[in-house]
Enzyme design. Structure first.
Site, PDB file in Angstrom:
ATOM      1  N   CYS A 101       0.839  -1.197   0.000  1.00 29.63           N
ATOM      2  CA  CYS A 101       0.000   0.000   0.000  1.00 29.63           C
ATOM      3  C   CYS A 101       0.876   1.250   0.000  1.00 29.63           C
ATOM      4  O   CYS A 101       1.510   1.553  -1.001  1.00 29.63           O
ATOM      5  CB  CYS A 101      -0.981  -0.033   1.166  1.00 29.63           C
ATOM      6  SG  CYS A 101      -2.316   1.198   1.011  1.00 29.63           S
ATOM      7  N   HIS A 115      -3.534  -5.144   0.235  1.00 31.20           N
ATOM      8  CA  HIS A 115      -3.100  -5.619   1.548  1.00 31.20           C
ATOM      9  C   HIS A 115      -3.328  -7.130   1.699  1.00 31.20           C
ATOM     10  O   HIS A 115      -4.376  -7.549   2.193  1.00 31.20           O
ATOM     11  CB  HIS A 115      -3.894  -4.925   2.656  1.00 31.20           C
ATOM     12  CG  HIS A 115      -3.557  -3.491   2.865  1.00 31.20           C
ATOM     13  ND1 HIS A 115      -2.627  -3.075   3.796  1.00 31.20           N
ATOM     14  CD2 HIS A 115      -4.039  -2.377   2.277  1.00 31.20           C
ATOM     15  CE1 HIS A 115      -2.551  -1.759   3.781  1.00 31.20           C
ATOM     16  NE2 HIS A 115      -3.378  -1.311   2.858  1.00 31.20           N
ATOM     17  N   GLU A 137      -1.981  -9.071   3.865  1.00 33.35           N
ATOM     18  CA  GLU A 137      -1.954  -9.429   5.296  1.00 33.35           C
ATOM     19  C   GLU A 137      -3.292  -9.227   5.987  1.00 33.35           C
ATOM     20  O   GLU A 137      -3.606  -9.905   6.972  1.00 33.35           O
ATOM     21  CB  GLU A 137      -0.852  -8.622   6.017  1.00 33.35           C
ATOM     22  CG  GLU A 137      -1.201  -7.209   6.431  1.00 33.35           C
ATOM     23  CD  GLU A 137      -1.331  -6.215   5.274  1.00 33.35           C
ATOM     24  OE1 GLU A 137      -1.796  -5.084   5.514  1.00 33.35           O
ATOM     25  OE2 GLU A 137      -0.971  -6.562   4.136  1.00 33.35           O
TER      26      GLU A 137
END
Length: 274
Positions: free
Chosen positions: A87, A198, A200
């Site tokens: 990001c 993202h 994660e």
């Protein structure tokens, strides 16, 4: 987490994003010797997403630029040291490769979960060279990449900054207003990678109402990128001078704060004193 802190992965080579990983953190506003010392003790750097000004003196981008220059020289000298930007970290990678020329534009991709539009030849890249057909199908057809960005990097911007020959663009997407942005790329010659989305969050961010995918397909995708980066980090053998120094450097020496009830975008945050 103090805005601008940079999370890095420590020396353990058989772990992945999140709970079982070993992390330490860089502090911003330090001199080059500080960052050089740490980079020689760890196996890779992860630049996370959040919100930070790139023109702030002694801020996130200053620290990132110093880390980039050191890592670039390490790789040129025959070491192998990877960087992964996620990001804002993705945007930072474009920024530092362009020698800190503005490399992003405003866009609108908040809580946008979308499939990837791969570019031709993406499987010839390091990032996707060993990807399985089932993960490709998930990424191409399922809404598994969670986007939370108000800025983006485009092909036109890379042309304008003279860095289009520095990056291999691997996927493109459109924001909520139809603006085409680069969603993944890698440096042509250095082990530096960027994901605008993202991965994660699919595994570990459970804040309600943000459209973060947590299904089986989303987990497989997140694990793919985690495994890739850890395999990159396995290619060097940096280590701390002692076990004591390593343990004292880990993020586990700090207590995370539950922020899910405080109108935060995150379930937990680390708060570091200035």
């Amino acid at each position: 987490m103090q805005i601008g802190d940079i999370i890095v992965r420590a020396k353990r080579r058989n772990l992945y994003f999140g709970v079982s990983s070993r992390f330490l953190h860089f502090r911003i506003g330090k001199d080059e010797a500080y960052y050089r010392d740490i980079l020689n003790k760890i196996n890779g750097v992860l630049w996370p997403g959040e919100t930070a000004l790139f023109n702030r003196s002694n801020g996130y981008a200053d620290a990132g630029y110093t880390i980039y220059k050191i890592a670039k020289q390490m790789n040129k000298d025959g070491d192998y040291f990877p960087i992964l930007g996620i990001c804002m970290g993705f945007e930072l990678l474009a920024h530092v490769v362009a020698n800190r020329v503005e490399s992003r534009r405003k866009c609108n991709s908040l809580s946008q979960t979308i499939p990837l539009n791969f570019t031709s030849g993406y499987r010839e890249s390091r990032l996707f060279n060993d990807i399985s057909d089932d993960i490709v199908e998930i990424l191409e057809t399922k809404k598994v990449t969670a986007n939370f960005h108000q800025f983006c990097v485009t092909k036109d911007i890379l042309e304008q900054t003279g860095t289009s020959n520095e990056f291999r663009i691997l996927s493109l997407n459109n924001d909520l207003d139809g603006i085409e942005f680069i969603s993944s790329f890698e440096h042509v010659t250095l082990p530096f990678y960027g994901l605008q989305f993202h991965p994660e969050k699919n595994l570990y961010e459970w804040i309600i109402g943000k459209k973060i995918p947590h299904g089986n397909n989303a987990i497989k995708v997140a694990q793919y990128f985690a495994n890739f980066f850890i395999n990159e980090a396995r290619k060097n053998f940096h280590e701390f001078s002692s076990k004591k120094e390593e343990l004292e450097s880990l993020i586990y020496n700090y207590q995370p704060m539950y922020t899910g009830l405080k109108n935060s975008s995150f379930v937990q945050c680390y708060m570091f004193k200035n």
